[in-house]
Design a protein around this motif. Structure first.
Motif, PDB file in Angstrom:
ATOM      1  N   GLY A  39       0.814  -1.210   0.000  1.00 43.53           N
ATOM      2  CA  GLY A  39       0.000   0.000   0.000  1.00 43.53           C
ATOM      3  C   GLY A  39       0.844   1.256   0.000  1.00 43.53           C
ATOM      4  O   GLY A  39       0.563   2.212  -0.742  1.00 43.53           O
ATOM      5  N   THR A  40       1.886   1.278   0.820  1.00 46.48           N
ATOM      6  CA  THR A  40       2.784   2.440   0.872  1.00 46.48           C
ATOM      7  C   THR A  40       3.483   2.637  -0.471  1.00 46.48           C
ATOM      8  O   THR A  40       3.630   3.764  -0.959  1.00 46.48           O
ATOM      9  N   PHE A  41       3.913   1.539  -1.089  1.00 47.23           N
ATOM     10  CA  PHE A  41       4.595   1.619  -2.380  1.00 47.23           C
ATOM     11  C   PHE A  41       3.678   2.194  -3.457  1.00 47.23           C
ATOM     12  O   PHE A  41       4.059   3.092  -4.212  1.00 47.23           O
ATOM     13  N   LEU A  42       2.454   1.682  -3.524  1.00 46.64           N
ATOM     14  CA  LEU A  42       1.518   2.152  -4.544  1.00 46.64           C
ATOM     15  C   LEU A  42       1.135   3.613  -4.324  1.00 46.64           C
ATOM     16  O   LEU A  42       1.041   4.387  -5.279  1.00 46.64           O
ATOM     17  N   THR A  43       0.923   3.982  -3.063  1.00 50.30           N
ATOM     18  CA  THR A  43       0.597   5.383  -2.762  1.00 50.30           C
ATOM     19  C   THR A  43       1.727   6.298  -3.203  1.00 50.30           C
ATOM     20  O   THR A  43       1.496   7.378  -3.765  1.00 50.30           O
ATOM     21  N   GLY A  44       2.958   5.853  -2.962  1.00 51.24           N
ATOM     22  CA  GLY A  44       4.114   6.651  -3.370  1.00 51.24           C
ATOM     23  C   GLY A  44       4.226   6.825  -4.868  1.00 51.24           C
ATOM     24  O   GLY A  44       4.864   7.769  -5.339  1.00 51.24           O
ATOM     25  N   HIS A  45       3.614   5.902  -5.612  1.00 51.14           N
ATOM     26  CA  HIS A  45       3.651   5.993  -7.075  1.00 51.14           C
ATOM     27  C   HIS A  45       2.331   6.506  -7.652  1.00 51.14           C
ATOM     28  O   HIS A  45       2.116   6.472  -8.875  1.00 51.14           O
ATOM     29  N   GLY A  46       1.444   6.964  -6.768  1.00 56.56           N
ATOM     30  CA  GLY A  46       0.204   7.569  -7.226  1.00 56.56           C
ATOM     31  C   GLY A  46      -0.793   6.612  -7.842  1.00 56.56           C
ATOM     32  O   GLY A  46      -1.601   7.010  -8.693  1.00 56.56           O
ATOM     33  N   VAL A  47      -0.766   5.359  -7.420  1.00 55.89           N
ATOM     34  CA  VAL A  47      -1.682   4.358  -7.963  1.00 55.89           C
ATOM     35  C   VAL A  47      -2.632   3.900  -6.856  1.00 55.89           C
ATOM     36  O   VAL A  47      -2.189   3.529  -5.770  1.00 55.89           O
ATOM     37  N   THR A  48      -3.931   3.942  -7.125  1.00 54.33           N
ATOM     38  CA  THR A  48      -4.937   3.537  -6.147  1.00 54.33           C
ATOM     39  C   THR A  48      -5.523   2.182  -6.537  1.00 54.33           C
ATOM     40  O   THR A  48      -5.988   2.001  -7.669  1.00 54.33           O
ATOM     41  N   VAL A  49      -5.481   1.236  -5.597  1.00 58.44           N
ATOM     42  CA  VAL A  49      -6.024  -0.097  -5.852  1.00 58.44           C
ATOM     43  C   VAL A  49      -6.855  -0.540  -4.660  1.00 58.44           C
ATOM     44  O   VAL A  49      -6.851   0.084  -3.603  1.00 58.44           O
ATOM     45  N   ASP A  50      -7.539  -1.656  -4.839  1.00 64.13           N
ATOM     46  CA  ASP A  50      -8.256  -2.312  -3.747  1.00 64.13           C
ATOM     47  C   ASP A  50      -7.383  -3.477  -3.287  1.00 64.13           C
ATOM     48  O   ASP A  50      -7.270  -4.484  -3.993  1.00 64.13           O
ATOM     49  N   LEU A  51      -6.727  -3.329  -2.131  1.00 60.79           N
ATOM     50  CA  LEU A  51      -5.834  -4.369  -1.633  1.00 60.79           C
ATOM     51  C   LEU A  51      -6.629  -5.507  -1.007  1.00 60.79           C
ATOM     52  O   LEU A  51      -7.492  -5.279  -0.163  1.00 60.79           O
ATOM     53  N   VAL A  52      -6.324  -6.718  -1.419  1.00 58.46           N
ATOM     54  CA  VAL A  52      -6.934  -7.929  -0.871  1.00 58.46           C
ATOM     55  C   VAL A  52      -5.879  -8.625  -0.029  1.00 58.46           C
ATOM     56  O   VAL A  52      -4.873  -9.106  -0.556  1.00 58.46           O
ATOM     57  N   THR A  53      -6.076  -8.657   1.282  1.00 57.18           N
ATOM     58  CA  THR A  53      -5.077  -9.221   2.186  1.00 57.18           C
ATOM     59  C   THR A  53      -5.294 -10.713   2.367  1.00 57.18           C
ATOM     60  O   THR A  53      -6.363 -11.161   2.776  1.00 57.18           O
ATOM     61  N   LEU A  54      -4.256 -11.479   2.045  1.00 54.02           N
ATOM     62  CA  LEU A  54      -4.293 -12.934   2.211  1.00 54.02           C
ATOM     63  C   LEU A  54      -3.095 -13.371   3.045  1.00 54.02           C
ATOM     64  O   LEU A  54      -2.056 -12.705   3.045  1.00 54.02           O
ATOM     65  N   ASP A  55      -3.224 -14.493   3.705  1.00 55.94           N
ATOM     66  CA  ASP A  55      -2.135 -15.014   4.532  1.00 55.94           C
ATOM     67  C   ASP A  55      -1.418 -16.124   3.780  1.00 55.94           C
ATOM     68  O   ASP A  55      -1.567 -17.303   4.069  1.00 55.94           O
ATOM     69  N   GLY A  56      -0.621 -15.742   2.775  1.00 55.22           N
ATOM     70  CA  GLY A  56       0.142 -16.705   1.998  1.00 55.22           C
ATOM     71  C   GLY A  56      -0.601 -17.226   0.786  1.00 55.22           C
ATOM     72  O   GLY A  56      -1.812 -17.043   0.625  1.00 55.22           O
ATOM     73  N   ALA A  57       0.157 -17.894  -0.131  1.00 55.12           N
ATOM     74  CA  ALA A  57      -0.389 -18.510  -1.351  1.00 55.12           C
ATOM     75  C   ALA A  57      -1.208 -17.526  -2.175  1.00 55.12           C
ATOM     76  O   ALA A  57      -2.288 -17.866  -2.675  1.00 55.12           O
ATOM     77  N   VAL A  58      -0.701 -16.322  -2.342  1.00 60.76           N
ATOM     78  CA  VAL A  58      -1.460 -15.313  -3.089  1.00 60.76           C
ATOM     79  C   VAL A  58      -1.487 -15.592  -4.580  1.00 60.76           C
ATOM     80  O   VAL A  58      -2.322 -15.037  -5.308  1.00 60.76           O
ATOM     81  N   GLU A  59      -0.602 -16.453  -5.085  1.00 56.61           N
ATOM     82  CA  GLU A  59      -0.560 -16.704  -6.526  1.00 56.61           C
ATOM     83  C   GLU A  59      -1.848 -17.341  -7.045  1.00 56.61           C
ATOM     84  O   GLU A  59      -2.130 -17.313  -8.240  1.00 56.61           O
ATOM     85  N   SER A  60      -2.654 -17.915  -6.140  1.00 53.21           N
ATOM     86  CA  SER A  60      -3.927 -18.531  -6.562  1.00 53.21           C
ATOM     87  C   SER A  60      -5.063 -17.518  -6.638  1.00 53.21           C
ATOM     88  O   SER A  60      -6.142 -17.841  -7.142  1.00 53.21           O
ATOM     89  N   ALA A  61      -4.832 -16.308  -6.149  1.00 57.23           N
ATOM     90  CA  ALA A  61      -5.909 -15.326  -6.028  1.00 57.23           C
ATOM     91  C   ALA A  61      -6.512 -14.941  -7.371  1.00 57.23           C
ATOM     92  O   ALA A  61      -7.730 -14.749  -7.482  1.00 57.23           O
ATOM     93  N   VAL A  62      -5.681 -14.820  -8.410  1.00 56.00           N
ATOM     94  CA  VAL A  62      -6.197 -14.422  -9.720  1.00 56.00           C
ATOM     95  C   VAL A  62      -7.036 -15.545 -10.317  1.00 56.00           C
ATOM     96  O   VAL A  62      -8.148 -15.322 -10.819  1.00 56.00           O
ATOM     97  N   GLN A  63      -6.515 -16.760 -10.281  1.00 59.54           N
ATOM     98  CA  GLN A  63      -7.223 -17.904 -10.845  1.00 59.54           C
ATOM     99  C   GLN A  63      -8.567 -18.134 -10.174  1.00 59.54           C
ATOM    100  O   GLN A  63      -9.551 -18.519 -10.825  1.00 59.54           O
ATOM    101  N   LEU A  64      -8.642 -17.848  -8.867  1.00 60.19           N
ATOM    102  CA  LEU A  64      -9.881 -18.058  -8.122  1.00 60.19           C
ATOM    103  C   LEU A  64     -10.797 -16.840  -8.166  1.00 60.19           C
ATOM    104  O   LEU A  64     -11.861 -16.840  -7.535  1.00 60.19           O
ATOM    105  N   GLY A  65     -10.387 -15.788  -8.879  1.00 57.74           N
ATOM    106  CA  GLY A  65     -11.241 -14.624  -9.048  1.00 57.74           C
ATOM    107  C   GLY A  65     -11.276 -13.667  -7.882  1.00 57.74           C
ATOM    108  O   GLY A  65     -12.139 -12.775  -7.834  1.00 57.74           O
ATOM    109  N   VAL A  66     -10.345 -13.805  -6.930  1.00 57.93           N
ATOM    110  CA  VAL A  66     -10.310 -12.919  -5.759  1.00 57.93           C
ATOM    111  C   VAL A  66      -9.602 -11.607  -6.079  1.00 57.93           C
ATOM    112  O   VAL A  66      -9.877 -10.576  -5.471  1.00 57.93           O
TER     113      VAL A  66
END
Length: 279
Positions: free
Chosen positions: A121-148
């Motif tokens: 979040g700090t990195f994106l704010t510093g670069h002027g990009v606004t996103v919706d952060l989805v917080t996961l506890d590990g294994a984030v590489e599956s998030a796109v495939q699962l539609g999260v």
């Protein structure tokens, strides 16, 4: 007593414990122990989740701790980094479906999954990009495939795990992380002692001692090939035309330096590991 926070598990735990042992401290022997006193060195160890260490140190509850730079920044703690410990290296990058993203601005308004919302979040704010952060506890590489999420921000080594999930790295590096020593605003003379000892361990791992005999006519050239930290130690031998030399060199240069010394006529070239050091 100096109160030291140490990772109780994970990739940082074993190496941190080993460094402290090489630095002369007596840590836990039973992995179930959460608090261990070392009265001989006037310290007390607290074994905590790596992610919590920055919070405890930043609050002043503990004086100093070992954690990852990524975890320190993600915690947004007031604890400060005082030294890099040169282990537990990791790189954080963005990744998304192959061909969909090319630059950071492409993430604007989309969902990004990560286990490090504070850091990302700090990195994106510093670069002027606004996103919706989805917080996961590990294994984030599956998030796109699962539609999260539409993209992820995660630790990358070879990138093979992301590729297997159909993801492609894009955009700038978020962070080059490593294990660090952090401290609160507490003043304790033991912190300087701990820092010197850990730095001594790092020096010992990065350097070796080289001893060799060389003819006096080749001494200057040999000293140029291996100049040492300050200056080589030179001792007389029974044969006045030869001298014995001891020098400290980077471990990575060991074989190339030995080859060069041998070409210059040096003999009895011996290499010794360093257990600890103070420079």
């Amino acid at each position: 007593m100096l109160r030291i926070a140490v990772p109780n598990k994970g990739s940082l735990a074993e190496t941190a414990a080993q460094m402290l042992s090489e630095a002369g401290y007596n840590g836990r022997r039973d992995p179930r122990d959460l608090v261990v006193s070392d009265p001989h060195n006037d310290v007390e160890f607290f074994y905590l989740r790596p992610r919590d260490i920055a919070t405890y140190v930043g609050s002043g509850a503990l004086d100093v701790g070992i954690t990852g730079r990524d975890l320190l920044l993600d915690s947004r703690s007031t604890a400060g980094e005082i030294a890099s410990l040169d282990f537990g290296d990791s790189t954080f990058r963005f990744a998304g479906p192959a061909g969909r993203f090319s630059e950071l601005a492409d993430l604007e308004g989309l969902r990004v999954a990560t286990s490090y919302p504070g850091l990302v979040g700090t990195f994106l704010t510093g670069h002027g990009v606004t996103v919706d952060l989805v917080t996961l506890d590990g294994a984030v590489e599956s998030a796109v495939q699962l539609g999260v999420a539409d993209a992820v921000a995660d630790v990358v080594s070879t990138g093979s795990t992301l590729r297997k999930a159909g993801l492609q790295i894009f955009g700038p590096v978020i962070l080059e992380s490593t294990a660090v020593l952090i401290t609160s605003e507490n003043e304790n003379p033991g912190i300087n002692t701990l820092l010197r000892r850990l730095q001594g361990v790092l020096v010992a791992r990065q350097y070796v001692l080289v001893d060799y005999d060389v003819h006096v006519d080749n001494l200057d050239a040999a000293c140029q090939a291996a100049s040492g930290i300050e200056s080589p130690t030179i001792s007389s031998l029974r044969d006045p035309s030869w001298v014995a030399v001891r020098v400290m060199i980077p471990r990575l240069d060991t074989n190339s330096v030995m080859d060069r010394l041998y070409e210059l006529g040096a003999r009895a070239i011996l290499v010794t590991s360093i257990h600890n050091a103070r420079l």
